[in-house]
Design an enzyme around this catalytic site. Structure first.
Site, short mmCIF file in Angstrom:
data_model
loop_
_atom_site.label_atom_id
_atom_site.label_comp_id
_atom_site.label_asym_id
_atom_site.label_seq_id
_atom_site.Cartn_x
_atom_site.Cartn_y
_atom_site.Cartn_z
N TYR A 113 12.21 -3.20 -7.54
CA TYR A 113 11.15 -1.87 -7.94
C TYR A 113 11.87 -2.54 -9.61
O TYR A 113 12.34 -3.07 -10.19
CB TYR A 113 11.80 -0.37 -7.19
CG TYR A 113 10.12 0.18 -7.44
CD1 TYR A 113 8.89 0.56 -7.56
CD2 TYR A 113 11.02 1.60 -8.22
CE1 TYR A 113 8.31 0.55 -8.04
CE2 TYR A 113 10.16 2.58 -8.88
CZ TYR A 113 8.71 2.69 -8.53
OH TYR A 113 8.04 3.24 -9.06
N LYS A 168 -9.23 -3.76 15.53
CA LYS A 168 -9.76 -5.11 14.21
C LYS A 168 -8.68 -5.91 13.61
O LYS A 168 -8.36 -7.01 13.83
CB LYS A 168 -10.84 -4.89 13.74
CG LYS A 168 -11.86 -6.36 12.81
CD LYS A 168 -12.88 -6.19 12.76
CE LYS A 168 -13.88 -8.13 12.69
NZ LYS A 168 -15.00 -7.42 12.38
#
Length: 478
Positions: A113, A168
């Protein structure tokens, strides 16, 4: 994708029984009479008079309410809770996001970060193509639906579509190691859908459209292909078409015919029907007839449906007219993407010798295999409880693995044909028979063969943007 009629599930019923009022045998009898099959019994808590049992029962989901009602009527039985194992599997969703590394200290934090990440951001700013190497874009697909055509359930909305899109995403990951994320949009406006997908596209390497109703799905896919620089693939259309063609390649080989010589009749000129027809025309079929509510589509006639107009002008070279029963005379192949019971035994008897029937309507096919088992040479459906299931899961994991690996900008017709041939090739000549023209979705060779074939076609089509990787192997070991 399709929901199966009559599929069974397990429910776990927690019952408190009073032995002074009822025997356990009476409980077992009541469950059996209501259509349930007991597969396990556990005692949760026992007492001198009352006992709490956890009873696992296999039952048709449509009968679960009846079995609970029947037990509730018995004196001495208290139904405490009923848990459906399918529902339990979905609790909290079926997928999650995990980190590839752990942040253990401040130094790690500063690199993943701020401030270290600023260098990475600027590197991408200076060269946007580096997003493929420095972010998840290289391996991420958005599975997008508006919930208007979910399974065989219809327009059930975006929230109800989420479990399907999650499923899916699971298949993408397990079969092809693609990180897919379900995105269900709370709009059915074509322009809003297009604009929304365009705005989120930078985060993804590909877009998989799913369960969007016809004819809107045609316009949405067409516009996105034109306006985005990443592959856009409507699986209900093209995934079904690719697997259909794969099955037909092997079916005609089995009966000793050539696909380009066959008369093909297709019933159901919607999204899947149009895509199936286009891929068959590309594969060399010339005598193709589409049938819908109005009968056979014939060039020169006027249709309000734009998709039907295209279909009529590009098929039915002999301008045959009439109902399905009329035009199926002498047909070598029937393809159904319509509804249950459309095809009659009498119709099949009118077909040419060694007829091939792909009745793919779900949950119930155009004709049941057992009705024509002595007439049809090769039979395929969309269901998992019959041989030769035409399932688009055979296509999309390997196809997207391929387009992501070579960074294709789009999916071309040649890539779809290559995928179909790859799927068909998994079934060897020694294995090929009437009940095995298409491989299982769990066959480990399917994804690899489809991926490699799609990559080869992408380079030949000049839509691959990564250095040539055709000699690199795919591995998806657990």
């Amino acid at each position: 994708m399709a929901v199966q009629a009559g599929s069974s599930t397990n429910i776990i019923m927690r019952l408190e029984t009073d032995k002074k009022k009822i025997t356990f045998g009476q409980v077992v009898t009541a469950i059996g009479d209501a259509g349930g099959d007991i597969v396990a019994v556990d005692v949760s808590r026992a007492g001198k008079q009352k006992t709490i049992h956890d009873i696992t029962v296999t039952i048709d989901p449509a009968l679960s309410a009846r079995i609970v009602s029947r037990l509730g009527e018995l004196d001495g039985v208290n139904v405490i809770n009923v848990s459906d194992q399918t529902m339990l599997l979905h609790l909290g969703g079926k997928i999650e996001v995990t980190s590839k590394l752990r942040i253990k200290n401040r130094d790690d934090l500063s690199r993943v970060y701020t401030p270290g990440v600023a260098r990475v951001s600027m590197a991408i700013h200076d060269d946007p193509s580096r997003a493929y190497s420095l972010t998840i874009k290289r391996n991420t697909v958005a599975v997008i639906s508006d919930g208007t055509a979910v399974l065989g359930l219809g327009n059930i909305g975006p929230l109800a579509a989420m479990p399907v899109m999650e499923g899916k995403a699971m298949l993408f990951k397990q079969l092809a190691d693609v990180d897919a994320f379900p995105i269900c949009l709370d709009t059915q406006d074509t322009e809003e859908i297009i604009e929304t997908i365009k705005r989120i596209a930078p985060a993804f390497g590909g877009i998989n459209l799913e369960d969007i109703s016809s004819p809107r799905c045609f316009e949405i896919e067409r516009r996105l292909i034109e306006e985005l620089d990443i592959p856009v693939f409507h699986d209900d259309q093209h995934g079904t078409a690719v697997v259909l063609l794969a099955g037909l390649y092997n079916a005609v080989k089995l009966v000793g015919k050539r696909l380009q010589d066959c008369k093909v009749v297709l019933c159901g000129v919607g999204a899947a029907g149009n895509a199936c027809t286009k891929i068959l025309l590309t594969a060399g079929v010339t005598d193709m007839i589409g049938v819908d509510r109005c009968g056979a589509l014939v060039r020169g006639q006027s249709y309000d449906n734009e998709a039907w107009s295209w279909y009529a002008e590009n098929t039915n070279p002999n301008r045959e007219t009439g109902s399905l029963s009329d035009v199926i005379q002498g047909a070598d192949i029937f393809i159904g993407v319509s509804g249950p019971g459309i095809l009659k035994v009498e119709d099949v008897k009118k077909m040419a010798a060694d007829p091939i029937v792909f009745a793919m309507a779900n949950p119930n096919p155009e004709i049941l295999p057992e009705e024509v088992e002595d007439i049809v040479r090769v039979m395929a459906t969309g269901r998992s409880d019959y041989p030769n299931q035409i399932n688009n899961v055979l296509c999309f994991p390997g196809l997207f693995r391929g387009v992501l690996d070579c960074r294709a900008s789009r999916v071309t017709e040649s890539m779809k044909l290559a995928a179909a041939k790859a799927i068909a090739s998994v079934v060897s000549d020694e294995e090929l028979n009437e009940n095995y023209i298409i491989p299982s979705i769990f066959n480990q060779h399917v994804v690899e063969k489809v991926r490699n074939a799609v990559i080869e076609a992408a380079y030949e089509s000049k839509v691959a943007r990564r250095r040539d990787i055709r000699n690199e192997e795919f591995s998806n070991e657990d």
